[in-house]
Design an enzyme around this catalytic site. Structure first.
Site, short mmCIF file in Angstrom:
data_model
loop_
_atom_site.label_atom_id
_atom_site.label_comp_id
_atom_site.label_asym_id
_atom_site.label_seq_id
_atom_site.Cartn_x
_atom_site.Cartn_y
_atom_site.Cartn_z
N ASN A 13 0.27 5.69 -0.06
CA ASN A 13 -0.62 6.85 -0.22
C ASN A 13 0.16 8.14 -0.28
O ASN A 13 1.06 8.25 -1.13
CB ASN A 13 -1.82 6.84 0.75
CG ASN A 13 -1.52 6.81 2.22
OD1 ASN A 13 -0.96 5.86 2.72
ND2 ASN A 13 -1.93 7.83 2.94
N ASP A 14 -0.14 9.13 0.53
CA ASP A 14 0.32 10.51 0.33
C ASP A 14 1.82 10.66 0.01
O ASP A 14 2.66 10.05 0.69
CB ASP A 14 0.10 11.34 1.60
CG ASP A 14 -1.26 11.12 2.23
OD1 ASP A 14 -2.09 10.42 1.66
OD2 ASP A 14 -1.47 11.67 3.33
N TRP A 49 2.94 9.33 10.09
CA TRP A 49 2.01 9.83 9.06
C TRP A 49 2.60 11.05 8.34
O TRP A 49 3.74 11.45 8.57
CB TRP A 49 0.66 10.17 9.72
CG TRP A 49 -0.23 8.95 9.81
CD1 TRP A 49 0.13 7.64 9.70
CD2 TRP A 49 -1.65 8.95 10.06
NE1 TRP A 49 -0.96 6.83 9.85
CE2 TRP A 49 -2.06 7.60 10.06
CE3 TRP A 49 -2.60 9.95 10.28
CZ2 TRP A 49 -3.41 7.23 10.27
CZ3 TRP A 49 -3.92 9.59 10.48
CH2 TRP A 49 -4.32 8.25 10.48
N SER A 50 1.77 11.67 7.53
CA SER A 50 2.25 12.65 6.54
C SER A 50 2.87 13.89 7.16
O SER A 50 2.60 14.26 8.30
CB SER A 50 1.12 13.05 5.61
OG SER A 50 0.81 11.96 4.79
N GLU A 53 -7.11 17.57 5.64
CA GLU A 53 -5.90 16.75 5.60
C GLU A 53 -4.90 17.42 4.68
O GLU A 53 -5.27 18.13 3.74
CB GLU A 53 -6.24 15.35 5.08
CG GLU A 53 -7.21 14.60 5.99
CD GLU A 53 -7.46 13.17 5.55
OE1 GLU A 53 -7.58 12.92 4.34
OE2 GLU A 53 -7.54 12.30 6.42
N GLN A 113 3.83 7.82 2.07
CA GLN A 113 3.19 6.95 3.04
C GLN A 113 3.15 5.53 2.48
O GLN A 113 2.68 5.31 1.35
CB GLN A 113 1.75 7.44 3.30
CG GLN A 113 1.69 8.70 4.13
CD GLN A 113 2.06 8.43 5.58
OE1 GLN A 113 1.29 7.85 6.31
NE2 GLN A 113 3.24 8.86 6.00
N TRP A 139 0.83 -1.21 0.00
CA TRP A 139 0.00 0.00 0.00
C TRP A 139 0.86 1.25 0.00
O TRP A 139 1.84 1.36 0.74
CB TRP A 139 -0.88 0.00 1.25
CG TRP A 139 -1.55 1.32 1.49
CD1 TRP A 139 -1.04 2.41 2.13
CD2 TRP A 139 -2.85 1.71 1.05
NE1 TRP A 139 -1.95 3.45 2.13
CE2 TRP A 139 -3.07 3.04 1.48
CE3 TRP A 139 -3.86 1.05 0.34
CZ2 TRP A 139 -4.26 3.73 1.22
CZ3 TRP A 139 -5.05 1.74 0.09
CH2 TRP A 139 -5.24 3.06 0.53
N ARG A 180 -3.24 16.98 12.16
CA ARG A 180 -2.16 16.28 11.43
C ARG A 180 -1.71 17.00 10.16
O ARG A 180 -2.31 17.94 9.70
CB ARG A 180 -2.61 14.86 11.08
CG ARG A 180 -3.84 14.73 10.21
CD ARG A 180 -4.11 13.25 9.95
NE ARG A 180 -5.31 13.03 9.17
CZ ARG A 180 -6.53 12.92 9.69
NH1 ARG A 180 -6.70 13.03 11.00
NH2 ARG A 180 -7.55 12.70 8.91
N ASP A 181 -0.61 16.48 9.63
CA ASP A 181 -0.06 16.81 8.31
C ASP A 181 0.53 18.21 8.21
O ASP A 181 0.04 19.07 7.46
CB ASP A 181 -1.16 16.62 7.22
CG ASP A 181 -1.81 15.25 7.27
OD1 ASP A 181 -1.18 14.33 7.80
OD2 ASP A 181 -2.95 15.12 6.80
O1 LIG Z 1 -1.35 7.76 5.83
C1 LIG Z 1 -1.89 8.67 6.74
C2 LIG Z 1 -2.05 9.99 6.08
O2 LIG Z 1 -3.09 9.87 5.09
C3 LIG Z 1 -4.08 10.87 5.30
C4 LIG Z 1 -4.55 11.43 3.96
O3 LIG Z 1 -4.60 10.47 2.97
O4 LIG Z 1 -5.15 10.38 6.10
C5 LIG Z 1 -5.70 9.12 5.91
C6 LIG Z 1 -6.83 8.72 6.87
O5 LIG Z 1 -7.27 7.44 6.64
C7 LIG Z 1 -8.16 7.12 5.67
O6 LIG Z 1 -7.46 7.05 4.49
C8 LIG Z 1 -6.79 5.83 4.31
C9 LIG Z 1 -6.01 6.01 3.06
O7 LIG Z 1 -5.48 7.29 3.02
C10 LIG Z 1 -7.85 4.74 4.32
O8 LIG Z 1 -7.44 3.54 3.80
C11 LIG Z 1 -8.36 4.62 5.74
O9 LIG Z 1 -9.27 3.58 5.88
C12 LIG Z 1 -9.02 5.92 6.07
O10 LIG Z 1 -9.35 5.94 7.43
O11 LIG Z 1 -6.46 8.65 8.21
C13 LIG Z 1 -7.50 9.08 9.06
C14 LIG Z 1 -7.82 8.11 10.15
O12 LIG Z 1 -8.14 6.86 9.64
C15 LIG Z 1 -8.67 9.35 8.17
O13 LIG Z 1 -9.45 10.33 8.71
C16 LIG Z 1 -7.93 9.72 6.93
O14 LIG Z 1 -8.74 9.88 5.82
C17 LIG Z 1 -3.33 11.93 6.09
O15 LIG Z 1 -4.19 12.82 6.74
C18 LIG Z 1 -2.49 11.09 6.99
O16 LIG Z 1 -1.38 11.78 7.51
#
Ligand SMILES: OC[C@H]1O[C@@](CO)(OC[C@@]2(O[C@H]3O[C@H](CO)[C@@H](O)[C@H](O)[C@H]3O)O[C@H](CO)[C@@H](O)[C@@H]2O)[C@@H](O)[C@@H]1O
Length: 587
Positions: A61-62, A122-123, A241, A78, A59, A186-187
């Site tokens: 992501n960001d 995280w990011s 985010e 990520q 996996w 965050r971020d």
């Molecule tokens: O990797 C963490 C960083 O990703 C961010 C933005 O993409 O937040 C992700 C987030 O989780 C959701 O997104 C996931 C994929 O990005 C997904 O698979 C998961 O099921 C989702 O919950 O994390 C929080 C808590 O879960 C949620 O609110 C976000 O959308 C970034 O903000 C983070 O730093």
């Protein structure tokens, strides 16, 4: 296809392919069967990309902390070392490049290890401090699942590859303030330095029913104090985010460093929410530490977006090598989570885009970085070809599953365009209702990408041009409805208006096709739509490319140039992970 590792444990043996334990070695006793197995697996992985960044497995992501440092571009991202799904244990994976296109992997830069990031790293973003000193601010998920902001610095600043990072012993530097929930903080952005030397950074948050960018200030980059008010907040938004806040020149396509504040720049505030990256252009009033947007977010289709398709958690950085601002983003999958387990991977990075403020000052313009052109191979072109109503012609002679296309349309007799139904304001809805199969006057016309010869499978990227009183409106759509014979895929249709006047400018499109991703830049980059598609039949050599006109009025292709794209060199990182049994990824 990445055959990662053979593991011999006692007398048993297995093979990791894209991170999945796939076969007993008994099956692979001789070279021939290994080769046929590889061929079989190649056929099973038609959605891996050739020139878009993706990790060998698991996996992703960001994008995190992109920067240019001592001749090297850095992309952290990520990454879940344990699974093709998102989960706990997220790390900052690290790749480096000399041209933003070919990448080599390095060891993970940040992995959970301390109380302040026990669950995940995280990011966050990188900032290059005076004296050419790069630092990272990132969000740690601590042992209580609270989000805190941490600092990391390179172990060896003279190493241009910045391989090793050291977490500051005094972390965390910032914790969720009163009134902000522990999971709504965050971020951190790239920090910027005010004229008085004060460092500033914003953190994405949600409080009092508003999404917001909370501002922190520091004199030494270690001790941070929250400013009384957020830099900007909006009632119409959810949790922000990955905010991004940066200046853009008002009269040049050149980028400027994040700390630049003068009358020749305006500022952009970007926030990621509701699965999209929204931005607004405005004025940064330093003295009051306020960002005053030209237009507040509305939470509707009227808001500006970097991309009207799939493009999330983007981050920009100033590239001092070429004096430009670069934007990169995560492009997630449109197939199912089960599919991701089968593939053994999920998530891509967009092609890095140069961004600048449009001359009209109202919006940004984006264009793939010029380095991408180095991958262009065989070229075919067409000039002045009339596309009669209902016509389709194949663009042959290139690898249609791996291509870069530029096309410009001329519209004779513009005044014959149909009037727009002014009750329809959401471009995505118009594209959905009036998809590629619905005949209008000017449009739909455009490209059919990743199509079978008989067009059973096709992704249509097309335009419609409408009259709107004395003006014209140009609509750009990406229609995925017929993109695959496979079911259980998200085939949402996307759309955007393009702010161009077809009386003065030809309607243009640049489309990057790379197996399962299509990035389309309309109106010289004024509106962009990225999509993910998974054709069942239109893969590899079975993929075709067509130009089409399904409108009742004819249009002229004044120029079409299409290139086969070569494969970028994107190699794996230094560490190979083994499968953790805690994360079940069984097929
Ligand atoms: O990797 C963490 C960083 O990703 C961010 C933005 O993409 O937040 C992700 C987030 O989780 C959701 O997104 C996931 C994929 O990005 C997904 O698979 C998961 O099921 C989702 O919950 O994390 C929080 C808590 O879960 C949620 O609110 C976000 O959308 C970034 O903000 C983070 O730093």
């Amino acid at each position: 296809m990445d055959i990662s590792l053979f593991l011999f444990v006692g007398f048993s043996c297995f093979l990791l392919i894209n991170g999945n334990k796939v076969e007993d070695c008994d099956y692979l006793t001789d070279k021939t069967s290994l080769q046929s197995f590889q061929v079989l697996l190649q056929a099973e992985q038609p959605y891996r990309t050739a020139y878009h960044f993706q990790s060998p497995q698991n996996w992703l992501n960001d994008p995190n902390g992109p920067m240019y440092y001592k001749g090297v571009y850095h992309l952290f991202y990520q990454y879940n070392p344990n699974s093709a799904w998102f989960g706990d244990g997220m790390v900052w994976a690290h790749s480096a490049s000399y041209d933003l296109i070919n990448w080599f992997g390095l060891d993970h830069a940040l992995v959970p290890s301390e109380p302040f990031d026990a669950i995940s790293c995280w990011s966050g973003s990188a900032t290059i401090l005076p004296g050419d000193k790069p630092v990272i601010l990132y969000t740690g998920i601590d042992a209580n699942y609270n989000q805190v902001q941490n600092l990391a610095t390179p172990k060896n600043e003279s190493d241009p590859l910045l391989v090793e990072w050291v977490k500051y012993f005094g972390n965390p530097l910032m914790t969720p303030p009163d009134g902000v929930k522990g999971d709504n903080f965050r971020d951190p952005t790239t920090a910027w330095q005010g004229p008085d030397g004060t460092w500033k950074v914003v953190i994405g948050s949600y409080s009092n029913n508003q999404g917001m960018a909370i501002l922190f200030q520091s004199q030494d980059f270690v001790h941070w104090t929250m400013h009384r008010d957020p830099l900007y907040s909006s009632l119409k938004t959810e949790m922000w985010e990955c905010p991004d806040f940066f200046p853009v020149s008002i009269n040049s396509t050149n980028g400027v460093d994040t700390s630049v504040e003068n009358p020749s720049v305006r500022h952009v505030m970007k926030a990621s929410f509701n699965s999209h990256d929204y931005y607004t252009v405005g004025t940064y009033v330093t003295e009051q530490e306020r960002f005053l947007p030209d237009a507040d977010f509305t939470g509707t289709s009227l808001d500006l977006r970097f991309d009207y398709g799939k493009f999330y958690a983007s981050k920009s950085f100033f590239d001092g090598k070429k004096n430009r601002r670069i934007l990169c983003a995560w492009v997630n999958e449109s197939d199912s989570m089960e599919d991701d387990l089968k593939k053994g991977w999920s998530g891509l990075q967009s092609i890095p885009r140069q961004i600048w403020l449009d001359l009209n000052g109202k919006q940004l313009v984006q264009w793939p970085v010029e380095e991408l052109n180095s991958l262009r191979g065989n070229e075919v072109y067409v000039y002045d070809k009339q596309l009669e109503s209902g016509s389709v012609f194949e663009v042959s002679g290139i690898t249609a599953s791996q291509a870069d296309i530029e096309i410009m349309f001329e519209l004779p007799k513009l005044e014959e365009a149909e009037f727009i139904d002014t009750s329809l304001v959401d471009p995505q809805l118009i594209c959905d209702k009036q998809d590629a199969s619905v005949t209008g006057k000017f449009g739909p016309f455009g490209l059919l990408a990743l199509a079978t010869k008989d067009l059973t499978e096709q992704t249509a990227i097309f335009f419609r041009v409408f009259r709107d009183h004395k003006d014209y409106k140009v609509l750009m759509c990406s229609d995925q409805k017929r993109s695959s014979l496979r079911n259980e895929l998200d085939k949402t249709t996307y759309g955007a208006f393009i702010d161009i006047d077809p009386q003065r400018e030809m309607v243009s499109l640049r489309t990057l096709i790379d197996h399962s991703i299509i990035e389309s830049f309309g109106g010289k980059g004024r509106s962009v739509i990225t999509t993910r598609v998974y054709p069942k039949l239109a893969i590899y050599d079975e993929a075709h490319l067509f130009a089409f006109n399904n409108g009742s009025l004819s249009v002229t292709v004044s120029r079409l140039n299409a290139w086969s794209m070569n494969k970028a060199q994107i190699t794996a990182g230094g560490k190979t992970e083994t499968i953790s049994e805690d994360f079940s990824r069984k097929k």
